[in-house]
Design a protein around this motif. Structure first.
Motif, PDB file in Angstrom:
ATOM      1  N   TRP A   1       9.474  57.456  63.700  1.00  0.00           N
ATOM      2  CA  TRP A   1      10.120  56.147  63.607  1.00  0.00           C
ATOM      3  C   TRP A   1      10.243  55.498  64.978  1.00  0.00           C
ATOM      4  N   LEU A   2      10.484  54.207  64.951  1.00  0.00           N
ATOM      5  CA  LEU A   2      10.743  53.405  66.132  1.00  0.00           C
ATOM      6  C   LEU A   2      12.134  52.799  66.033  1.00  0.00           C
ATOM      7  N   ASN A   3      12.810  52.718  67.171  1.00  0.00           N
ATOM      8  CA  ASN A   3      13.974  51.843  67.319  1.00  0.00           C
ATOM      9  C   ASN A   3      13.514  50.623  68.092  1.00  0.00           C
TER      10      ASN A   3
ATOM     11  N   ASN B   1       9.111  59.939  79.007  1.00  0.00           N
ATOM     12  CA  ASN B   1       9.346  60.985  78.007  1.00  0.00           C
ATOM     13  C   ASN B   1      10.428  61.924  78.524  1.00  0.00           C
ATOM     14  N   SER B   2      11.592  61.859  77.894  1.00  0.00           N
ATOM     15  CA  SER B   2      12.699  62.745  78.257  1.00  0.00           C
ATOM     16  C   SER B   2      13.472  63.096  76.993  1.00  0.00           C
ATOM     17  N   PRO B   3      13.728  64.394  76.761  1.00  0.00           N
ATOM     18  CA  PRO B   3      13.233  65.560  77.487  1.00  0.00           C
ATOM     19  C   PRO B   3      11.702  65.617  77.482  1.00  0.00           C
ATOM     20  N   SER B   4      11.187  66.179  78.551  1.00  0.00           N
ATOM     21  CA  SER B   4       9.764  66.059  78.840  1.00  0.00           C
ATOM     22  C   SER B   4       8.937  67.229  78.322  1.00  0.00           C
ATOM     23  N   ASN B   5       7.854  66.891  77.696  1.00  0.00           N
ATOM     24  CA  ASN B   5       6.765  67.823  77.401  1.00  0.00           C
ATOM     25  C   ASN B   5       5.685  67.550  78.444  1.00  0.00           C
TER      26      ASN B   5
ATOM     27  N   ILE C   1       8.982  51.988  77.062  1.00  0.00           N
ATOM     28  CA  ILE C   1       8.632  52.749  75.863  1.00  0.00           C
ATOM     29  C   ILE C   1       9.114  54.176  76.111  1.00  0.00           C
ATOM     30  N   SER C   2      10.121  54.574  75.354  1.00  0.00           N
ATOM     31  CA  SER C   2      10.782  55.855  75.598  1.00  0.00           C
ATOM     32  C   SER C   2      10.462  56.832  74.472  1.00  0.00           C
ATOM     33  N   ASP C   3       9.757  57.899  74.818  1.00  0.00           N
ATOM     34  CA  ASP C   3       9.420  58.964  73.871  1.00  0.00           C
ATOM     35  C   ASP C   3      10.555  59.982  73.890  1.00  0.00           C
ATOM     36  N   GLU C   4      11.308  60.038  72.788  1.00  0.00           N
ATOM     37  CA  GLU C   4      12.496  60.893  72.732  1.00  0.00           C
ATOM     38  C   GLU C   4      12.412  61.914  71.598  1.00  0.00           C
ATOM     39  N   VAL C   5      11.206  62.408  71.349  1.00  0.00           N
ATOM     40  CA  VAL C   5      11.018  63.307  70.205  1.00  0.00           C
ATOM     41  C   VAL C   5      11.717  64.658  70.399  1.00  0.00           C
TER      42      VAL C   5
ATOM     43  N   PRO D   1      20.540  62.795  76.872  1.00  0.00           N
ATOM     44  CA  PRO D   1      20.806  61.376  77.154  1.00  0.00           C
ATOM     45  C   PRO D   1      19.673  60.506  76.621  1.00  0.00           C
ATOM     46  N   SER D   2      20.045  59.359  76.079  1.00  0.00           N
ATOM     47  CA  SER D   2      19.080  58.530  75.362  1.00  0.00           C
ATOM     48  C   SER D   2      19.308  57.058  75.668  1.00  0.00           C
TER      49      SER D   2
END
Length: 396
Positions: free
Chosen positions: A252-254, A175-179, A205-209, A221-222
């Motif tokens: 959504w998912l990519n 998860n980045s940016p991180s919560n 699995i990248s959490d980018e919310v 950065p993503s």
């Protein structure tokens, strides 16, 4: 508890029984309903969803668009998201690389169900939002936690430790940016992680919310910038944060195109589909919401600076740098693993509710998370009361 109740509970899922109640929710439940308490416990902006988004959903409802939609979402919304991300990241997504979900949480669940089997080893980076570890645990996976390191007021990831922990792993959840920390992975770090996982067939699995909630660039950065069509990478996103749509439950998912049949089935068997009128709001957000995103980030920069002003110089504390998200992560010397009594006292005396750090993993213990996505006239006096409380009430 009666014997009948015990018998009933003995019959439920052992995995469900092992899940801990969210300490954030425990604190919120304690503070909700109390007079004059400023709630800074949830990750939610105080601003309402913009009118143009609500209007789009209202118009959809007026057209009686209340029937089932395609499992992977309305084609026009998928196309708009692909276009939005390609402009933002220089990616090359087609609409078929996008699948609509019922919230960011649902996105993570479907991503995990797509590539995880019971007993798989999954590595997560903490402190982390508890859902990211709970989902693989619910699925019967072995969850390994790698803690961010600190240097002064900065968090960083020890890649040697991470890569060692990934030996034999099926997936990495990042998860980045991180919560809750606000830590941001650089493009160089994401590239290094992708290369490592690509060579070993490890899913990411990248959490980018929070990708838009960064204060020194247009977007964080993503993996969107880096992936090819055949990489084992699933990117999770949400409308909740960037467009103040937490209650809309839309994300959504990519995904690689090859994953579409799997994601379609999993969506059907989890939630069937997202509602048409919420997707109409999402389409308005994507197509018309850039000014709102930029003005929101500008306001969050001011509220972040306000937090630095009131909490950045307290003795026996460390307020970590806040490059992104809308949280302050504050270490309080002497605050143990169970901060609930201290934070209840903060609610009673300072009239402010914040999130306990232990909610985000063992490495979060001794910290509190404060959401600063609140209008300054309300935030300033709340932070002033928090400051006085910490100065005068010791956690031991």
């Amino acid at each position: 508890m009666s014997n009948a109740e015990l018998s009933l509970l003995n019959g439920i899922s052992q995995r469900a029984q092992r899940l801990d109640e969210s300490p954030i929710r425990s604190i919120a439940n304690y503070g909700m309903g109390k007079n004059d308490v400023t709630p800074l416990w949830f990750g939610e902006a105080s601003s309402a969803t913009p009118d143009f988004i609500c209007q789009a959903a209202s118009e959809s409802l007026s057209r009686y668009e209340t029937k089932y939609t395609p499992n992977t979402g309305l084609p026009e919304l998928c196309q708009a998201i692909a276009h939005y991300q390609n402009n933002l990241f220089g990616s090359h997504f087609a609409p078929e690389n996008v699948s609509i979900t019922v919230s960011g949480t649902n996105a993570v669940m479907i991503a995990a169900q797509s590539c995880l089997n019971p007993a798989d080893k999954v590595v997560v980076i903490e402190p982390l939002f508890p859902t990211l570890a709970a989902i693989p645990e619910i699925l019967g996976c072995q969850v390994i936690r790698v803690a961010l390191k600190t240097k002064g007021k900065t968090f960083y990831l020890d890649t040697e430790e991470l890569f060692s922990s990934l030996h034999g792993a099926q997936a990495l959840i990042i998860n980045s940016p991180s919560n809750p920390t606000g830590w941001v992975a650089s493009k160089e770090l994401l590239t290094e992680i992708l290369k490592f996982c690509r060579q070993r067939g490890i899913w990411i699995i990248s959490d980018e919310v929070y990708s838009r909630h960064i204060f020194d660039s247009e977007a964080a950065p993503s993996f969107c910038e880096l992936v090819s069509e055949y990489d084992r990478v699933i990117i999770c996103n949400s409308f909740s944060k960037a467009w103040a749509m937490t209650g809309w439950r839309l994300g959504w998912l990519n995904i690689p195109k090859a994953l579409i049949p799997t994601v379609r089935k999993l969506t059907e068997f989890n939630v069937s589909c997202a509602s048409a009128f919420s997707q109409a709001g999402g389409l308005a957000a994507i197509e018309q919401g850039e000014d709102f995103v930029q003005s929101s980030v500008a306001a969050l920069k001011k509220s972040r600076d306000c937090m630095l002003q009131f909490l950045g110089d307290l003795p026996n504390t460390t307020l970590y740098e806040m490059k992104a998200t809308f949280y302050g992560f504050l270490k309080i010397d002497g605050l143990g693993y169970d901060s609930q009594p201290y934070l209840r006292e903060m609610i009673d005396k300072a009239k402010v509710g914040v999130a306990p750090g232990e909610a985000f993993g063992v490495s979060g213990a001794g910290h509190i998370r404060i959401c600063h996505a609140t209008q300054l006239p309300l935030l300033k006096p709340a932070l002033e009361r928090v400051r006085e409380f910490i100065l005068n009430v010791k956690p031991f």
